[in-house]
Design a protein around this motif. Sequence first.
Motif, PDB file in Angstrom:
ATOM      1  N   UNK A 115       0.838  -1.198   0.000  1.00  0.00           N
ATOM      2  CA  UNK A 115       0.000   0.000   0.000  1.00  0.00           C
ATOM      3  C   UNK A 115       0.879   1.256   0.000  1.00  0.00           C
ATOM      4  N   UNK A 116       2.091   1.122   0.550  1.00  0.00           N
ATOM      5  CA  UNK A 116       3.033   2.241   0.563  1.00  0.00           C
ATOM      6  C   UNK A 116       3.881   2.298  -0.715  1.00  0.00           C
ATOM      7  N   UNK A 117       3.944   1.215  -1.458  1.00  0.00           N
ATOM      8  CA  UNK A 117       4.803   1.171  -2.638  1.00  0.00           C
ATOM      9  C   UNK A 117       4.312   2.095  -3.734  1.00  0.00           C
ATOM     10  N   UNK A 118       5.207   2.857  -4.317  1.00  0.00           N
ATOM     11  CA  UNK A 118       4.826   3.859  -5.320  1.00  0.00           C
ATOM     12  C   UNK A 118       4.236   3.186  -6.556  1.00  0.00           C
ATOM     13  N   UNK A 240      11.217   3.922  -1.419  1.00  0.00           N
ATOM     14  CA  UNK A 240      10.916   2.522  -1.107  1.00  0.00           C
ATOM     15  C   UNK A 240      10.263   2.386   0.271  1.00  0.00           C
ATOM     16  N   UNK A 241       9.157   3.078   0.488  1.00  0.00           N
ATOM     17  CA  UNK A 241       8.546   3.060   1.829  1.00  0.00           C
ATOM     18  C   UNK A 241       7.795   1.778   2.156  1.00  0.00           C
ATOM     19  N   UNK A 242       7.687   0.859   1.200  1.00  0.00           N
ATOM     20  CA  UNK A 242       6.920  -0.369   1.440  1.00  0.00           C
ATOM     21  C   UNK A 242       7.639  -1.344   2.361  1.00  0.00           C
ATOM     22  N   UNK A 243       8.959  -1.222   2.492  1.00  0.00           N
ATOM     23  CA  UNK A 243       9.703  -2.180   3.318  1.00  0.00           C
ATOM     24  C   UNK A 243       9.475  -1.880   4.791  1.00  0.00           C
ATOM     25  N   UNK A 244       8.986  -2.902   5.530  1.00  0.00           N
ATOM     26  CA  UNK A 244       8.628  -2.730   6.938  1.00  0.00           C
ATOM     27  C   UNK A 244       9.786  -2.938   7.896  1.00  0.00           C
ATOM     28  N   UNK A 245      10.872  -3.507   7.409  1.00  0.00           N
ATOM     29  CA  UNK A 245      11.989  -3.849   8.268  1.00  0.00           C
ATOM     30  C   UNK A 245      13.273  -3.277   7.665  1.00  0.00           C
TER      31      UNK A 245
END
Length: 449
Positions: A115-118, A240-245
């Motif tokens: 959901x955060x991935x561009x 790259x805000x989709x990465x949670x870790x």
Amino acid sequence: MAVMQADDEDLWARIRRGFKMPDLDTWRARQTTRWYADKPQYIERISTRASMYLYHIVAEVEKRGMPTEIALLPFIESGMQPNAVSIAKAAGLWQFIPSTGTKYALEQNMWKDERFGVIESTRAALDYLQKLYGEFGDWQLALAAYNYGELGVERAIANARRHHRSTAYKDLHLPHETEFYVPKLQAIKNIIADPQRYGITLPEIPDRPYFVSEDIPADMDVATAARLAEIPIDEFQALNPAFNRPLIIGASSPTILLPADHAEAFETNLVAVEATGQPMASWTAHVMRRGETLEILAQKANLSVNELRRVNRIPSRYRPAAGSVILVPRGEAVTDDISPKLVDASFSLVPVVPRMRRIAYRVHHGDTLSSIAHHWHVRTHDIMAWNRLHSSRLRVGQRLALNVWNGGNPPHQRVRHSRHHPLHHYSHHHHRRHRRARHPCRSCLASAS
């Protein structure tokens, strides 16, 4: 502010040429245009953020033959912040809630949240908007449905027909937020169409790709990827805000986005690192065993418990349940990357204190985080952590997950209750008026930035 080369066209001009939606000339659109025009610094700030993503969005919109006004929707949805999260847990540039994200094939697990991935969220949003346009045959109604939901707009149209009223968007009886939704997009369109008229100077955005995609062949730290690309980690995370870790796992065949002018540096540096045979990750996965604690793991890894919590996004007063996968430092003895079996790994949290239970609380008129915390004998920052809230503002009807004591009060605290429910003693008229409306008030401007 960026300076364009002589052979670059301004992306704003390309957007203006693609405007196809009929203008909405209503008092709400005029009022909202004035509101934005009175805040040139805010417009400049969100336009500057847009420079990283807007070319891609415009190109995808044009591929589908959609009006370029649609490319401006993230201005009002998220302020062009890909890491934005609403109180309702809507996330990313296009503000997908978890269920709608799943419906439109946005992967959500402990490693990443698309959901955060561009690229991923733009694809999903345009899929959804095209579906809505096919259903309603009108872009203003489609946008209203994107904000309010298809069923809500269908009910409003049916109600208008029963009373022999117009079914145009501007004439429907809709929630306050939805009534201002299309006017806000119209306001942004007005300013971009003629910024000089409103005394606005838009930052120049070249009509060329800002980023390119690169494959990640193995487990790699986020910090390592940024270093190989020779960019600050903040810029890497903005793309790259989709990465949670802090780890990108190679088993999921990930791609990353990098500034186009740094792709060559990344590829060259990656080849050099691979030639050394050294791992590019300093973290690995660990499955929590029954009875195992963060304190034990932190001591073994010579790491503070707080750092272990931060890396794994574990709030205080919580612990990972047995069977949960967490990140721990990768020792020299670990030679293998994380197994593909752990791509969809389980990660769940339980209260540290077993005498607590989880309940669902529905927000009532006058409720605040403080009043709810006082009534249930918990802390406001814990409520925010449990529900991943990024603001203290609540809306009536919102459901909150609370971890409360089985016996009512904590064992160390005795509280005398009044005859009246304490949650109904507080009235917060100003923010209640603006809680559901995305049309911002002056005191809410800071939260919009």
